[in-house]
Design an enzyme around this catalytic site. Structure first.
Site, PDB file in Angstrom:
ATOM      1  N   PRO A  43       0.830  -1.205   0.000  1.00  0.00           N
ATOM      2  CG  PRO A  43      -0.699  -1.537   1.726  1.00  0.00           C
ATOM      3  CD  PRO A  43       0.548  -2.092   1.142  1.00  0.00           C
ATOM      4  N   PRO A 226      57.986  -7.528  14.804  1.00  0.00           N
ATOM      5  CG  PRO A 226      57.442  -6.093  16.549  1.00  0.00           C
ATOM      6  CD  PRO A 226      57.110  -6.399  15.134  1.00  0.00           C
ATOM      7  CG  ASP A 249      66.384 -13.685   9.267  1.00  0.00           C
ATOM      8  OD1 ASP A 249      65.437 -13.302   9.972  1.00  0.00           O
ATOM      9  OD2 ASP A 249      66.826 -13.076   8.278  1.00  0.00           O
ATOM     10  CE  LYS A 271      74.356 -13.144  11.433  1.00  0.00           C
ATOM     11  NZ  LYS A 271      74.518 -11.798  11.696  1.00  0.00           N
ATOM     12  CG  MET A 384      71.614  -5.936  15.802  1.00  0.00           C
ATOM     13  SD  MET A 384      72.369  -5.980  14.180  1.00  0.00           S
ATOM     14  CE  MET A 384      71.868  -4.426  13.480  1.00  0.00           C
TER      15      MET A 384
HETATM   16  N1  SAH Z   1      64.862  -5.464  10.655  1.00  0.00           N
HETATM   17  C1  SAH Z   1      64.694  -5.569  12.071  1.00  0.00           C
HETATM   18  C2  SAH Z   1      65.970  -5.330  12.837  1.00  0.00           C
HETATM   19  C3  SAH Z   1      67.043  -6.329  12.594  1.00  0.00           C
HETATM   20  S1  SAH Z   1      68.468  -6.034  13.542  1.00  0.00           S
HETATM   21  C4  SAH Z   1      63.616  -4.589  12.534  1.00  0.00           C
HETATM   22  O1  SAH Z   1      63.196  -3.722  11.752  1.00  0.00           O
HETATM   23  O2  SAH Z   1      63.166  -4.699  13.664  1.00  0.00           O
HETATM   24  C5  SAH Z   1      68.243  -7.128  14.888  1.00  0.00           C
HETATM   25  C6  SAH Z   1      67.994  -6.367  16.168  1.00  0.00           C
HETATM   26  O3  SAH Z   1      66.656  -5.920  16.217  1.00  0.00           O
HETATM   27  C7  SAH Z   1      68.116  -7.210  17.409  1.00  0.00           C
HETATM   28  O4  SAH Z   1      69.465  -7.350  17.791  1.00  0.00           O
HETATM   29  C8  SAH Z   1      67.355  -6.395  18.406  1.00  0.00           C
HETATM   30  O5  SAH Z   1      68.104  -5.306  18.871  1.00  0.00           O
HETATM   31  C9  SAH Z   1      66.247  -5.859  17.564  1.00  0.00           C
HETATM   32  N2  SAH Z   1      65.016  -6.662  17.684  1.00  0.00           N
HETATM   33  C10 SAH Z   1      64.365  -7.317  16.732  1.00  0.00           C
HETATM   34  N3  SAH Z   1      63.249  -7.908  17.210  1.00  0.00           N
HETATM   35  C11 SAH Z   1      63.190  -7.603  18.504  1.00  0.00           C
HETATM   36  C12 SAH Z   1      62.287  -7.896  19.559  1.00  0.00           C
HETATM   37  N4  SAH Z   1      61.188  -8.644  19.351  1.00  0.00           N
HETATM   38  N5  SAH Z   1      62.547  -7.414  20.790  1.00  0.00           N
HETATM   39  C13 SAH Z   1      63.640  -6.655  21.015  1.00  0.00           C
HETATM   40  N6  SAH Z   1      64.519  -6.362  20.063  1.00  0.00           N
HETATM   41  C14 SAH Z   1      64.315  -6.805  18.834  1.00  0.00           C
END
Ligand code: SAH
Length: 459
Positions: A43, A226, A249, A271, A384
């Site tokens: 309607p 991370p 890695d 590593k 690192m």
């Molecule tokens: N491409 C990566 C960094 C690689 S160099 C990024 O953008 O995060 C590797 C370093 O990253 C480690 O030695 C540490 O200092 C840091 N890292 C990576 N993951 C991490 C995490 N979950 N907690 C703390 N430090 C971290």
């Protein structure tokens, strides 16, 4: 399974809609998307519905429902606010064996409309047969998130090129070709918003395949974030699910790795103390070789591939070898750790800039522009930096930062094992030894660290 989702071709088919209110209008919108011709009996009718009927080339009858209206549709939807009318429409339609849907009354329906995910010509229906509509909708939301909007362009591109592909390639190559289109570099181009380039490549490669089929590989350099898999980007996840082989890695978390396609071959190239790592040059070469075999190669990295990730070197080699690649950014450790530890990297009261620095030792030494780093008003994030922590703290103090400048270590940031150790330039190295902080760990130096106590998450 209580209902089977069928794909109904409604282009220009008359569909009878009983009812003219907002619910009927909603149904009309859906039917129009599918190209149906609308026949409406009610309607009263909303303005929008009147317009939909008009542009569909259908008909509006401003009358109460009568059985003979059922002659006018191939499919019936009852959407009136009168339950008794809805029930009569349902009974009448069943008697005539017409498919009928009564909105919100599954018991009166011979068909229901599934929750829909639409991407251009593609539609995905999720039906729970009325058992759990909210579950169906939540699955729809997940699919919405998972399927890039580019899927629509992909389907449209396929529709445009279908006939040419059919002409050029016999089966089974044709199937392989489409497989390659939807998962290879063409799909990547469309996904990254360049459908014209994708289509051009499709046609170019089609010509080659028509002569001699030749597989084309591709490399995805993907930042895996991370650690917490929730921090992956949608694109990262999509590519992870397309890969034939993954090179990963140490920094890639187990949870992230689990999201790579089950059948993908997994190659560890990182590593570990007791093993030799695969030298960077070999990784670069391996990427080239695997792609030349026609594989979709996922190079999965922790964090962001362009932040201390050597991503630049890997794609440099790929570019030389003319292998298609794409780079997907990830959340870098500094962002992830800072957020999850409640340490804002910049803050009006503490830091106007932030620096990401590698604390990697070269032949046992840490050569950095200490004077610059020790200037006030900035946040320093050392990647690192665990083995060089003593040097970092001592040098920053020696070059003018007060010894009580707050400093923190974030260990295994964003993962369930995350630990945050807070001190200052003087105390942090000893704290790190006492608490046995392990890699991966990130050092954050600056006034912003003092906010951690208040801003950390409570878990
Ligand atoms: N491409 C990566 C960094 C690689 S160099 C990024 O953008 O995060 C590797 C370093 O990253 C480690 O030695 C540490 O200092 C840091 N890292 C990576 N993951 C991490 C995490 N979950 N907690 C703390 N430090 C971290």
């Amino acid at each position: 399974m209580r209902y089977i989702p069928l794909a109904f071709d409604l282009i220009d088919r008359p569909c009878l809609l009983v009812g003219g209110g907002p619910v009927a209008t909603r149904k009309a919108r859906l039917l129009r998307k599918a190209g149906a011709r609308l026949v409406v009996v009610a309607p009263d009718i909303t303005d929008e519905l009147r317009e939909l009927v008009r542009e569909s080339g259908g008909q509006y009858y401003p009358e109460p429902y009568r059985t003979d209206f059922l002659d006018l549709g191939e499919l019936v939807i009852a959407a009136t606010s009168e339950e008794s009318v809805n029930a009569i429409v349902s009974a009448d339609a069943r008697a005539l064996r017409l498919p009928v849907n009564v909105v919100d009354s599954p018991e009166l329906c011979t068909f229901t409309v599934p929750a829909l995910v639409e991407r251009g010509p593609l539609s995905i229906g999720i039906s729970s047969g009325g058992a759990a509509p909210v579950l169906a909708r939540s699955i729809r939301a997940q699919l919405e998130a998972l399927l890039s909007p580019a899927v629509a362009s992909m389907a449209e591109m396929a529709a445009r090129t279908r006939d040419r592909v059919k002409e050029a390639l016999p089966e089974p190559q044709r199937k392989d070709f489409w497989q390659w289109v939807f998962t290879g570099p063409v799909a990547s181009k469309v996904e990254s918003g360049k459908p014209e380039e994708g289509e051009a490549q499709l046609l170019e490669v089609l010509e080659k395949w028509a002569g001699s089929p030749e597989p084309t590989g591709e490399v995805y350099l993907v930042g895996g974030g991370p650690g917490d898999p929730d921090l992956l980007t949608f694109r990262a996840l999509r590519l992870m699910q397309q890969a034939d082989v993954v090179l990963y890695d140490r920094l890639v978390s187990k949870e992230v790795l689990e999201l790579v396609r089950r059948d993908a071959e997994r190659v560890y190239v990182g590593k570990k103390r007791e093993f030799h790592s695969v030298p960077q040059d070999n990784i670069n070469q391996l990427l080239v070789d695997l792609a030349r075999e026609g594989k979709k190669v996922l190079r999965l990295k922790g964090g962001d591939p362009f932040i201390f990730g050597r991503g630049g070197e890997e794609i440099d080699r790929l570019a030389d070898a003319r292998i298609p690649f794409q780079v997907v950014p990830g959340i870098t450790a500094a962002s992830g750790c800072a957020s999850y530890a409640g340490i804002p990297l910049t803050h009006r009261d503490h830091a106007q800039s932030v620096r990401f620095i590698t604390g990697h030792l070269k032949e046992g030494e840490l050569v950095l522009p200490w004077k610059e780093l020790a200037s006030p008003g900035q946040t320093l994030v050392f990647y690192m930096g665990l083995t060089g922590l003593d040097t970092i703290c001592a040098q920053l103090a020696a070059h003018g930062l007060p010894a009580e400048t707050p400093a923190a270590l974030v260990e295994k940031g964003t993962t369930p094992e995350q630990r945050v150790v807070v001190g200052n330039l003087q105390t942090l190295p000893d704290l790190a030894r006492e608490r046995e902080v392990q890699a991966p760990a990130l050092t954050i130096v600056g006034g912003v660290v003092s906010l951690h106590e208040k801003l950390q998450w409570f878990r």
